[in-house]
Design an enzyme around this catalytic site. Structure first.
Site, mmCIF file in Angstrom:
data_model
loop_
_atom_site.group_PDB
_atom_site.id
_atom_site.type_symbol
_atom_site.label_atom_id
_atom_site.label_comp_id
_atom_site.label_asym_id
_atom_site.label_seq_id
_atom_site.Cartn_x
_atom_site.Cartn_y
_atom_site.Cartn_z
ATOM 1 N N HIS A 198 0.829 -1.205 0.000
ATOM 2 C CA HIS A 198 0.000 0.000 0.000
ATOM 3 C C HIS A 198 0.855 1.242 0.000
ATOM 4 O O HIS A 198 0.471 2.278 -0.527
ATOM 5 C CB HIS A 198 -0.955 -0.035 1.188
ATOM 6 C CG HIS A 198 -1.925 -1.136 1.047
ATOM 7 N ND1 HIS A 198 -2.944 -1.091 0.135
ATOM 8 C CD2 HIS A 198 -1.960 -2.366 1.588
ATOM 9 C CE1 HIS A 198 -3.583 -2.227 0.159
ATOM 10 N NE2 HIS A 198 -3.006 -3.023 1.029
ATOM 11 N N GLU A 441 -10.950 -10.888 -4.820
ATOM 12 C CA GLU A 441 -9.534 -10.835 -4.444
ATOM 13 C C GLU A 441 -9.137 -11.999 -3.541
ATOM 14 O O GLU A 441 -8.003 -12.090 -3.104
ATOM 15 C CB GLU A 441 -9.170 -9.474 -3.830
ATOM 16 C CG GLU A 441 -10.162 -8.928 -2.846
ATOM 17 C CD GLU A 441 -9.833 -7.517 -2.391
ATOM 18 O OE1 GLU A 441 -8.815 -6.948 -2.817
ATOM 19 O OE2 GLU A 441 -10.587 -6.984 -1.571
ATOM 20 N N ASN A 464 -4.043 -7.342 -6.768
ATOM 21 C CA ASN A 464 -2.967 -7.327 -5.760
ATOM 22 C C ASN A 464 -3.208 -8.439 -4.733
ATOM 23 O O ASN A 464 -2.339 -9.268 -4.463
ATOM 24 C CB ASN A 464 -2.919 -5.986 -5.026
ATOM 25 C CG ASN A 464 -2.930 -4.795 -5.969
ATOM 26 O OD1 ASN A 464 -2.495 -4.922 -7.098
ATOM 27 N ND2 ASN A 464 -3.426 -3.670 -5.520
ATOM 28 N N ASP A 465 -4.426 -8.432 -4.188
ATOM 29 C CA ASP A 465 -4.722 -9.456 -3.186
ATOM 30 C C ASP A 465 -4.998 -10.808 -3.834
ATOM 31 O O ASP A 465 -4.624 -11.841 -3.276
ATOM 32 C CB ASP A 465 -5.916 -9.027 -2.317
ATOM 33 C CG ASP A 465 -5.471 -8.089 -1.207
ATOM 34 O OD1 ASP A 465 -4.431 -8.367 -0.597
ATOM 35 O OD2 ASP A 465 -6.134 -7.065 -0.979
ATOM 36 N N ARG A 475 2.203 -9.759 -0.383
ATOM 37 C CA ARG A 475 2.395 -8.638 -1.303
ATOM 38 C C ARG A 475 3.336 -7.565 -0.773
ATOM 39 O O ARG A 475 3.779 -6.713 -1.538
ATOM 40 C CB ARG A 475 1.037 -8.016 -1.672
ATOM 41 C CG ARG A 475 0.321 -7.388 -0.506
ATOM 42 C CD ARG A 475 -1.123 -7.031 -0.851
ATOM 43 N NE ARG A 475 -1.262 -5.687 -1.365
ATOM 44 C CZ ARG A 475 -2.429 -5.096 -1.622
ATOM 45 N NH1 ARG A 475 -3.561 -5.753 -1.429
ATOM 46 N NH2 ARG A 475 -2.505 -3.877 -2.062
ATOM 47 N N CYS A 508 -9.150 -3.618 -10.921
ATOM 48 C CA CYS A 508 -8.777 -2.403 -10.192
ATOM 49 C C CYS A 508 -7.461 -2.567 -9.443
ATOM 50 O O CYS A 508 -7.032 -1.650 -8.752
ATOM 51 C CB CYS A 508 -9.898 -1.966 -9.258
ATOM 52 S SG CYS A 508 -10.155 -3.098 -7.900
HETATM 53 C C1 PEP Z 1 -6.305 -5.239 -4.747
HETATM 54 O O1 PEP Z 1 -6.159 -6.012 -3.795
HETATM 55 O O2 PEP Z 1 -5.882 -5.473 -5.903
HETATM 56 C C2 PEP Z 1 -7.015 -3.962 -4.555
HETATM 57 C C3 PEP Z 1 -7.335 -3.191 -5.566
HETATM 58 O O3 PEP Z 1 -7.260 -3.583 -3.285
HETATM 59 P P1 PEP Z 1 -6.108 -3.030 -2.299
HETATM 60 O O4 PEP Z 1 -4.856 -2.838 -3.094
HETATM 61 O O5 PEP Z 1 -6.638 -1.760 -1.730
HETATM 62 O O6 PEP Z 1 -6.023 -4.132 -1.300
HETATM 63 MG MG MG Z 2 -7.272 -5.694 -1.990
#
Ligand code: PEP
Ligand code: MG
Length: 583
Positions: A198, A441, A464-465, A475, A508
């Site tokens: 993040h 996710e 990402n998740d 991650r 996303c």
């Molecule tokens: C993700 O996990 O890809 C996502 C968009 O949410 P975040 O990165 O806020 O966990």
């Molecule tokens: Mg996420």
């Protein structure tokens, strides 16, 4: 530049851009001391403080050893002999003696840097026994630091910077990053971190160049050194020569010019050469980004991560009314385009919902996302009502993070219905047709996508998740960053399975902004790509160079591939052929 030699430290580029300025070093990990300069006259005093801390620590360790010996026996107690040996280790103390007058910084920060470096070396050796001793060294380090600060609690807050600087730190938490003074911090570089953390995502949304996972960073950097941070290539150049500085000034100007040209095309739709339309939306984290949404040409917001607004100030969470006002502002800013609010995603590697809550051994698998919201229903409902009310002011969608299956969705939809009834009771309006979605996710959600599709209007794949959980690679852990592969066949197949349900499906996660894999996402049939506003102009132009049928055929081939490298190169080949000039 002066007497120092130019030095290049390499890491992972996680946020593009070039920063030219001077370094400010924050030598901290979770319990590291802050840094302040000292004068030469203060050197003997600093050394005395250190010696006193060594004596206190020695006393502590001997006492501990005796206690453990009595309870558990000599074998267990022997561990403290190793601690004692390390405490007086002549290599460490010799190094500290050399570094202190060179750095002229408070001794705990120099000691910290020297020991961190020592631990890095230990972690890299072949001998598993030696590697396992790193925790002991860390324990001694913390004892000494505590004893040097005479029991004061270790400072966590980053001091505000007065001068423009490139921040170099052992580690920055998402909270630290969100708090960075954007006026004065030109970019940042850390010793730990990964592209999907993040912290990296926040750097991109703050528009700050950033490089992570730079070995020996804290050891090799000094506050005040002139430096250049190259967020494209992942390089920190300390003491750049005049020639290097000139080269980077030119590069920065060229990049900025090319970017302005891309932004100039913001009115053009994201449509492939053979007429396939992809919806292009923005990922947003902070209120200050609201105005950049329109400027980037985004067709609304595909992901508003509400956690920084809700938890980022450190004060109590905004109530329903304050949330409504905040959400309404964003909705009005984006009208007539849609804003998709993701409800609170607290916990895991993000901001904690209750900072005092007990520590979790596996936070990524713990109390995070929708689990937190469902176990705090009254607080969750405040957010649901605020979002529903905002839906009366423009076009709004809502989606839920970290959903693992249908039970959570049913419970969440029940709460949403309760909120609708409460608003009707109060005579407050909302959009009956507000779209409701689920983030995909967690692998089980992707496996159950056909069932989830009966309950909601759209999906948004958080790559990402989804990658983290599918291939079991943290991650945010820089040690496994190189095996964090968004093109792993397991991940790609889960994405395809989700999209095949026929429900509108957005991407996303950060994968959407990677030009190498964009042809794959388009070819799999994602209906929307949502990325940070700074990346949006380039993604738009890239899509306009793609041929959908070609991407689709390539994606079918990718679904048969056996490994991530093959899938990535299949997609990259199409990308290189379609928009070589964008790389
Ligand atoms: C993700 O996990 O890809 C996502 C968009 O949410 P975040 O990165 O806020 O966990
Ligand atoms: Mg996420």
């Amino acid at each position: 530049m002066g007497k120092f030699l130019e030095q290049r430290l390499r890491g992972l580029p996680v946020s593009p851009g070039i920063a030219i300025g001077s370094l400010r070093v924050e030598a901290r990990d979770c319990s590291a001391p802050s840094i302040h300069p000292i004068t030469e006259e203060e050197l003997p005093g600093e050394w005395k403080r250190f010696e006193e801390a060594l004596v206190r620590t020695e006393r502590e360790l001997v006492e501990l050893k005796h206690r453990v010996e009595k309870v558990s026996g000599a074998t267990e107690a022997a561990i403290f002999d190793a601690h004692l040996l390390f405490l007086r280790d002549s290599t460490i103390i010799g190094k500290l003696k050399n570094e202190l007058p060179l750095r002229l910084q408070n001794i705990e920060s120099v000691y910290y840097a020297v020991v961190q470096n020592f631990m890095e070396i230990m972690r890299a050796v072949d001998d598993p026994y030696l590697r396992s001793r790193v925790m002991d060294v860390r324990d001694v380090l913390q004892r000494v630091l505590r004893n040097m600060q005479s029991g004061d609690s270790v400072k966590r807050a980053l001091p505000a910077s007065e001068l423009s600087c490139i921040l170099a730190a052992y580690e920055l938490t998402p909270g630290d990053t969100a708090e960075l003074d954007r006026k004065n911090v030109l970019g940042f570089v850390t010793e730990t971190g990964s592209a999907m953390s993040h912290t990296a995502i926040l750097a991109r949304s703050l528009g700050l160049p950033a490089v992570v996972a730079v070995p020996r960073l804290v050891m090799d950097s000094r506050t005040g050194s002139p430096a250049i941070l190259d967020g494209y290539e992942g390089v920190l150049i300390i003491n750049p020569t005049e020639e290097t500085q000139e080269k980077y000034r030119i590069l920065r100007d060229e990049r900025e010019k090319a970017y302005r040209e891309l932004v100039g095309m913001r009115e053009l739709p994201a449509i492939t050469v053979d007429g396939h339309r992809v919806h292009l939306a923005a990922n947003v984290e902070f209120a200050h980004e609201f105005e950049s949404i329109r400027r980037s040409g985004a067709e609304g917001v595909g992901l508003y991560r509400t956690e920084f607004f809700l938890l980022g100030t450190g004060n109590s969470m905004p109530d329903e009314e304050a949330q409504y006002e905040h959400y309404r502002k964003l909705v009005e800013e984006c009208a007539p385009e849609e804003v998709i609010f993701r409800t609170l995603d607290a916990g895991g590697d993000k901001l904690p919902f209750e900072p005092s809550a007990e520590r979790e051994d596996n936070p990524a698998l713990g109390w995070r996302g929708i689990r937190v919201s469902l176990s705090r229903a009254e607080i969750f409902k405040q957010q649901l009502r605020a979002i529903l009310r905002a839906s009366a002011c423009g076009k709004v969608g809502i989606m839920f993070p970290m959903v693992s299956g249908v039970t959570e969705v049913r419970r969440t939809l029940d709460l949403l219905d309760e909120c609708r009834a409460e608003l009707r009771g109060r005579g407050q309006t909302y959009d009956e047709n507000m779209r409701v979605g689920v983030m995909i996710e967690v692998p089980s959600a992707a496996m159950m996508a056909d069932v989830l599709a009966r309950y909601v209007d759209f999906f948004s794949i958080g790559t990402n998740d989804l990658t983290q959980y599918t291939i079991a690679v943290d991650r945010v852990n820089h040690r496994v960053a190189s095996i964090f592969r968004v093109t792993h066949p397991g991940v790609v197949r889960l994405m395809a399975r989700t999209i095949e349900t026929g429900l509108p499906t957005a991407i996303c996660g950060e994968m959407g902004g990677d030009l190498n894999v964009l042809p794959l996402l388009v070819g799999l049939g994602a209906t929307e790509i949502s990325v940070g506003t700074h990346l949006l102009p380039v993604v738009r132009v890239a899509i306009r160079h793609l041929n959908y049928l070609e991407c689709k055929a390539m994606a079918q081939q990718a679904l048969q591939a056996e490994d991530s490298v093959t899938i990535r190169s299949l997609s990259r080949d199409v990308a290189l052929k379609s928009y070589p000039e964008l790389f």
